[in-house]
Each structure stands twice: as structure tokens, then as C-alpha cells.
Design an enzyme around this catalytic site. Structure first.
Site, PDB file in Angstrom:
ATOM      1  CG  LEU A 114      -0.605 108.481  59.807  1.00 12.66           C
ATOM      2  CD1 LEU A 114       0.815 109.030  59.733  1.00 12.66           C
ATOM      3  CD2 LEU A 114      -0.612 106.980  59.562  1.00 12.66           C
ATOM      4  CG  ASP A 115      -3.170 105.155  65.469  1.00 23.96           C
ATOM      5  OD1 ASP A 115      -2.002 105.427  65.796  1.00 23.96           O
ATOM      6  OD2 ASP A 115      -3.532 104.007  65.150  1.00 23.96           O
ATOM      7  CE  LYS A 116      -1.334 110.820  72.649  1.00 20.72           C
ATOM      8  NZ  LYS A 116      -1.922 110.865  74.006  1.00 20.72           N
ATOM      9  CB  SER A 118       0.399 105.736  63.537  1.00 27.23           C
ATOM     10  OG  SER A 118      -0.294 104.557  63.925  1.00 27.23           O
TER      11      SER A 118
END
Length: 248
Positions: A114-116, A118
């Protein structure tokens, strides 16, 4: 003849790969152990990460300790916004491993990312082979997200999000999209993906001039985030792991 049958049952693989599949470390970490001379096979130190061994036949030791099969462990974390999904970050940013401080866990790695910016359900596992089946873009389970966007999409836009769109030369779409609720200026959508491309939801919505305000993964296959508090984690039971595997 007997030797051929034994080799057939126990194929040879590189030592770093075997250590990784045992759930002891990532393949990169295991290769580092080998190069440092910390690993022996049948009593002889080896320094080649590709040195061929037969799992279950050859005796492998790391720092003098015999390597045994490690039980698969799968954890779920409710990832907070602002953490990087990585063991280490070159820019010194906080990573998801901060949530496990003091837990005394064995080596585990994120199953996907999950990106930063999210939030939500993020799995960790010590079995790279099993993790690869979960992240496989064709066979892996669906992922469900709740996404707050900066406007209220009409029915036509919601339908269009479910049809392949060319984005930077890549065809993308959502498996399903539905409106959860809306206010005066923004809305929450439920978006289900059956593949996992980098920043897929953000890129797909941007193609329709829609910006993401929040993005929360709420389910992976049959496994739901539920009421797990932000920043908290728990270990999955055997039935939950089996259900994820069956959903492939």
C-alpha cells in the site's frame, strides 16, 4: 537407480532460495548470509548463494544452527496513512515495521504493498511462495477498497471506470465500482480490483479528472479488515489462511 529416484523427489535449488522459502529471511538477506560465510551445507561453509542443495536431504546450518522448516505465519495490519511499505527507507521515513516494534516476531515481509498515502488491510508473511500466490495479478484474490473522492461521480462515470482505459500505454479498469455515500462536494466509492498494478486506483480515477482524498483497503478476498484498530495487527488463524488460498 535409487539415487535418481531420490534426486527426483528432492530437486536441487540455490541455497539462498531454499533459505528464503524456509521463511527465515528474504532471498536478498539469505544471499548476504551466504556471502558472509554464515551458512554451511553438510558441514562445509559455502559462499555462493546459488550453491545447489536438496531441501530435506542436505543438512543446512546458519550460524551453526540447523535450519528446520518454519511454520507459515500470516499477519494482518491496519496500515496507518503516512507509513512506507518497506523494511527500510532510504529517505529515513517511518515504515510499516514500526507497528511491530517490540513484538519479537520472526522475519516477515509485506504481501504486496500500500503506498504511503493509503491505509487499511496489509498482509505480512514468512512464506514467499505463498505470498506470491496472493499477489499474482491473474490468480490472486480480489482486493476491495473504500475510496473518498473529490466529487460525486455520475452513473456514466461509474460505468466507465469498469471498462478498460488506456493509461500510459497500459489497459486498466476496475472489476466493480459502486457509490457508497455522498455529501455536498465529495463521495465514497467501493472499488474492487482483480489485479494489482502500481497506484492503479489513483491513476484510473485521475484519467477521469477525479482526485483521491482517502484510500482504504478493506478486504483481500474473503478476509475483511473489520474493526481492527489503525496501527494494530493480529495473526491469522488456519481457517483464514485456508480461505485465502481457496479464493485463488
Amino acid at each position: 537407480m535409487q539415487k535418481k529416484n531420490s534426486d527426483a523427489v528432492s530437486p536441487r535449488h540455490g541455497i539462498a532460495r531454499v533459505l528464503s522459502k524456509q521463511g527465515l529471511a528474504s532471498r536478498t538477506q539469505a544471499a548476504g548470509w551466504v556471502r558472509e560465510g554464515r551458512v554451511s551445507v553438510n558441514g562445509r561453509v559455502v559462499r555462493d548463494p546459488e550453491f545447489p542443495v536438496r531441501q530435506g536431504v542436505d543438512t543446512i546450518r546458519v550460524a551453526g544452527e540447523t535450519v528446520a522448516v518454519v511454520e507459515r505465519r500470516v499477519l494482518m495490519l491496519n496500515k496507518p496513512r503516512g507509513l512506507v511499505t518497506s523494511a527500510k527507507d532510504e529517505q529515513g521515513r517511518d515504515t510499516v515495521y514500526r507497528c511491530f516494534d517490540g513484538a519479537g516476531l520472526p522475519w516477515i515481509a509485506p504481501v504486496g504493498r500500500l503506498d504511503k498515502a493509503s491505509e487499511g488491510l496489509l498482509l505480512f508473511c514468512n512464506d514467499p511462495a505463498w505470498a506470491a500466490t496472493i499477489t499474482d495479478p491473474e490468480r490472486g484474490p480480489d482486493k476491495t477498497y473504500h475510496v473518498q473522492v473529490d466529487r460525486i461521480p455520475d452513473a456514466g462515470t461509474i460505468a466507465a471506470l469498469q471498462v478498460d482505459v488506456d493509461i500510459d500505454g497500459v489497459r486498466m479498469s476496475a472489476k466493480s465500482v459502486r457509490l457508497l455515500r455522498s455529501g455536498e462536494k465529495n463521495a465514497w466509492l467501493e472499488i474492487v480490483l482483480d489485479e494489482g498494478r502500481n497506484r492503479q486506483i489513483r491513476r484510473l480515477l485521475a484519467a477521469f479528472d477525479i482526485s483521491v482524498l482517502r484510500l482504504i483497503r478493506v478486504a483481500i478476498g474473503p478476509l475483511v479488515l473489520g474493526d481492527l484498530a489503525k496501527g494494530q495487527w493480529r495473526e491469522l488463524g488456519g481457517e483464514e489462511i485456508a480461505a485465502l488460498s481457496v479464493s485463488l
